[in-house]
Write an enzyme that holds these catalytic residues in place. Structure first.
Site, PDB file in Angstrom:
ATOM      1  CG  HIS A 326      -2.257   0.870   1.233  1.00 31.39           C
ATOM      2  ND1 HIS A 326      -2.097   2.165   1.074  1.00 31.39           N
ATOM      3  CD2 HIS A 326      -3.408   1.022   1.043  1.00 31.39           C
ATOM      4  CE1 HIS A 326      -3.120   3.195   0.889  1.00 31.39           C
ATOM      5  NE2 HIS A 326      -3.877   1.918   1.147  1.00 31.39           N
ATOM      6  NE  ARG A 346      -2.569   7.551  -1.328  1.00 29.28           N
ATOM      7  CZ  ARG A 346      -2.280   6.202  -2.018  1.00 29.28           C
ATOM      8  NH1 ARG A 346      -2.686   6.430  -3.516  1.00 29.28           N
ATOM      9  NH2 ARG A 346      -2.591   5.355  -1.395  1.00 29.28           N
TER      10      ARG A 346
HETATM   11  O1  MEZ Z   1      -8.655  -2.271  -0.167  1.00 31.37           O
HETATM   12  C1  MEZ Z   1      -8.281  -1.755   0.348  1.00 31.37           C
HETATM   13  O2  MEZ Z   1      -6.898  -2.065   0.430  1.00 31.37           O
HETATM   14  C2  MEZ Z   1      -8.717  -0.020   1.292  1.00 31.37           C
HETATM   15  C3  MEZ Z   1     -10.269   0.161   0.778  1.00 31.37           C
HETATM   16  C4  MEZ Z   1      -7.651   0.274   1.920  1.00 31.37           C
HETATM   17  C5  MEZ Z   1      -7.702   2.124   2.009  1.00 31.37           C
HETATM   18  O3  MEZ Z   1      -6.823   2.620   1.148  1.00 31.37           O
HETATM   19  O4  MEZ Z   1      -8.428   2.504   2.865  1.00 31.37           O
END
Ligand code: MEZ
Length: 554
Positions: A326, A346
C-alpha cells in the site's frame, strides 16, 4: 504541542510554503498528470519490490514446484506439518457438522451465514477472536457499481486494467456483477454506510477507478461490516463458533474428498478432529510474513495458514509472487510504522509530496504504480524525508482536505486516523503525515473457479487466501468486496454440494495420507530447514529458532 521533532517541523514549513499554490491549482481542476503506460511499466520494473530478483527462489515441492516465489512464501510452502502422522489417531471425531468454515474474518463469516441460510449446520473455527482479521483493518471502503453513471461493466474493465490484464476473468465478472447485491445485503443487515443528507449513498474515487464507486463508513468500513456480520452470526443457532482454534491440517476421506480439519486449541493446547461434509478455507492473507522485510498493515494472525494446509492437499497457487504494497503506510511516529493510512486521504484530495514540498506523482495511480513512484522519489531521487531513526518517507498533505472540503472534514471523514496520530501529538488536520509503502495484501493465492471450488472435491476457498480476482494488483475497495462476494458464493455453493451428496450408510474413513505424501516429498528433496507450518502466530523474538515443537495429541 506537536509530536514532530524540530527537524521535521522545519521540513513541514516547505510543505506549507507550496500548499497555497497547490490548492489554487487543485480548485481549478488541475492535477499532476498520471504516468503513461510506458512510464508505468518502466517505473514498476525498476522500483516495485515485486520486480526485484533478490529475496525470491523456486519452491522445490508440491503443485507449484519450480515456480519462483518470495523466499518467505517458499519457506512456508516447504514447511513440515505440526502433526506427526504416525502419532495421530483418527478414530474419534470431536465435532461433526455439514460445513466447516476455517477463518473468522469477513469472508468466513459471510460464508457461514450463507451456508446456514441454505440449510446447513456450520462450525466456524477461528484462530483468535471471531472478527480478528484484515477485514476489521480495512479502512477506506468497498467498491460497487451501483450509481446511475456506472455499471459492473466499467467496474470489470477497471479491475482488469488495474490487475495488468492478469486477472481470472470469470472471477472478475462474479465480483463486479455481485457487487451491488452485496451492498444491498450489507445494508439490509444493518451496515451504516456514509450517505448524503438526502439519503443517497456517498461514493468516492479510489486509485485506478474510472467512476466514483467507493462506499465507506468513515475510515472504519471493514470494522463496521464485521460488527454487523458477527452480530448476525451470533444470532443464528445453527452456526457454532470456535474461537482460539486455528486449523492446522485438512482431513480427506478415503474417497479422496475434503472431509474436515484438525484444529489446535490455543488455550488447552489440545488437537481436535472436526469431520465435515465440506470445508471452506477463508484464512486470509500473509502480511505477517513481512515479504522483502516490509512492515505490514495486516492483523497479527495474517500468517498464510490456509496456503500451506491447502498446498499439502494438492491445491495449486497463482500469482503468489505478487504482493501489494500500500503506498501510504505510516513511517512516523515509530509506534505507527507500517499502519495503514487509507487511500481515502488521497481520494479526499491530499497530495503526496517530497522533502521540498513538491508533487512528484498523480496521487491516485493504481497502488503498485503509486508505491513505485514513492520508492523512486526516496531511493533514486534522494528526495525523501529522513525520520529520526533512519527511515525515509514522503509527506501526505492531509491539511489540504480541510481547505478543500471545509473545517472539520478530517475529523469527520477520517476519525480513526485522526485519533491514531493525535495520540502521539500530531494533528493531521493541521500537519501532514509521513508515509512510505507498507505490505498490505496478498494478490495471489489458491486457485478457485467462480463457484469457489478448488481441485479437491469438498474444498471451497474464499477471500484473501485465493488468487485470480485481482490479478497482479488489486484496486482499493475490492478486497472488502471480494471477501463478501466470494464468501457468500462459497457458503451457498458448499451448501448445494452438501445437499446434493448421497448419504451413505457407513461413512468413508478419514485420512491424512496427503500429509504423509508431502512429508516424503520434502524428505526426497532433502529439505531439512525445520520450519513448521501453519505458522499460526508470528514470532518477533530475534533469536527464535523455528522447530517442530508440538506433536499431535488427540
Ligand atoms: O481495499 C483496501 O485495501 C482499502 C480500502 C484500503 C484503504 O486504503 O483504505
Amino acid at each position: 504541542m506537536s509530536g514532530y521533532t524540530q527537524e521535521l517541523k522545519e521540513l513541514i514549513k516547505r510543505v506549507e510554503a507550496t500548499r497555497h499554490k497547490r490548492l489554487e491549482s487543485a480548485r481549478q481542476g488541475h492535477q499532476f498528470p498520471p504516468l503513461t503506460m510506458e512510464q508505468r511499466k518502466e517505473w514498476l520494473s525498476e522500483y516495485h519490490p515485486d520486480y526485484k530478483n533478490e529475496g525470491r527462489r523456486a519452491v522445490r515441492v508440491g503443485p507449484n514446484k519450480g515456480d519462483v516465489f518470495p523466499e518467505e512464501v517458499a519457506d512456508l510452502l516447504e514447511s513440515g506439518s505440526r502433526i506427526l502422522p504416525e502419532k495421530l489417531v483418527l478414530d474419534n471425531t470431536d465435532y461433526e457438522t455439514d460445513i466447516l468454515v476455517i477463518g473468522g474474518g469477513g469472508s468466513g463469516t459471510a460464508a457461514a451465514l450463507m451456508a446456514q441460510a441454505n440449510g446447513c449446520k456450520v462450525i466456524l473455527a477461528t484462530k483468535l477472536r471471531h472478527g480478528d482479521s484484515n477485514t476489521v483493518m480495512a479502512e477506506g471502503g468497498i467498491q460497487a457499481a451501483d450509481q446511475e453513471n456506472d455499471s459492473p461493466y466499467y467496474h470489470y474493465l477497471d479491475v482488469i486494467g488495474g490487475g495488468h490484464f492478469s486477472n481470472q476473468p470469470d472471477l472478475v465478472a462474479a465480483m463486479t456483477n455481485d457487487a451491488p447485491l452485496v451492498i444491498h445485503w450489507l445494508e439490509s443487515l444493518g451496515v451504516m454506510f456514509d450517505k448524503h443528507p438526502d439519503g443517497r449513498m456517498l461514493v468516492r474515487h479510489g486509485g485506478g477507478t474510472s467512476r466514483k464507486r467507493m462506499h465507506s463508513a468513515g475510515d472504519m468500513t471493514g470494522a463496521e461490516i464485521m460488527r454487523v456480520l458477527k452480530d448476525e452470526t451470533r444470532n443464528r443457532t445453527d452456526i457454532k463458533v470456535l474461537e482460539f482454534s486455528p486449523a492446522v491440517e485438512l482431513l480427506l476421506d478415503t474417497e479422496g474428498k475434503c472431509a474436515g480439519a484438525i484444529l489446535y486449541n490455543l488455550e488447552t493446547k489440545e488437537y481436535y478432529i472436526v469431520r465435515a461434509k465440506a470445508v471452506i478455507m477463508a484464512t486470509g492473507g500473509f502480511g505477517r510474513l513481512h515479504i522483502q522485510g516490509f512492515p505490514t498493515t495486516n492483523h497479527y494472525g495474517a500468517t498464510g495458514d490456509g496456503l500451506i494446509m491447502a498446498y499439502r492437499a494438492g491445491i495449486k497457487m497463482r500469482d503468489l509472487d505478487s504482493t501489494q504494497y500500500h503506498p501510504t503506510g505510516a513511517v512516523y511516529p515509530e509506534q505507527n510504522v507500517g499502519l495503514l493510512i487509507t487511500e481515502k486521504v488521497r481520494g479526499l484530495g491530499a497530495h503526496v509530496l517530497n522533502i521540498d514540498g513538491e508533487e512528484f506523482c498523480f496521487p491516485l495511480e493504481p497502488r503498485d504504480v503509486e508505491s513505485a513512484c514513492i520508492i523512486r522519489e526516496c531511493l533514486e531521487k534522494g528526495k525523501g524525508v529522513p525520520t529520526p531513526v533512519g527511515r525515509v518517507g514522503v509527506w501526505l498533505d492531509s491539511p489540504m482536505i480541510e481547505s478543500l472540503h471545509g473545517e472539520g472534514t478530517v475529523k469527520k471523514e477520517l476519525p480513526a486516523k485522526y485519533i491514531q496520530f493525535k495520540r502521539y501529538g500530531i494533528d493531521i488536520s493541521k500537519e501532514p503525515m509521513l508515509i512510505y509503502p507498507t505490505l498490505h495484501y496478498q494478490n495471489g493465492g489458491l486457485m478457485i473457479n467462480s463457484k469457489n471450488e478448488t481441485s479437491l472435491p469438498g474444498l471451497y476457498c474464499s477471500g484473501e487466501v485465493t488468487g485470480g480476482a485481482h490479478g497482479r494488483n488489486r484496486l482499493m475497495g475490492n478486497s472488502l468486496l471480494a471477501i463478501l462476494v466470494f464468501g457468500r458464493r462459497s457458503g451457498k455453493n458448499a451448501a448445494e454440494y452438501v445437499k446434493g451428496a448421497v448419504e451413505k450408510k457407513s461413512k468413508p474413513g478419514l485420512t491424512i495420507d496427503h500429509i504423509v505424501k508431502f512429508e516424503k516429498e520434502l524428505k526426497d528433496a532433502l529439505i531439512t530447514n525445520n520450519a513448521i507450518g501453519p505458522i499460526i502466530l508470528p514470532v518477533y523474538a530475534p533469536d527464535h529458532v523455528k522447530k517442530r515443537q508440538w506433536t499431535a495429541a488427540v
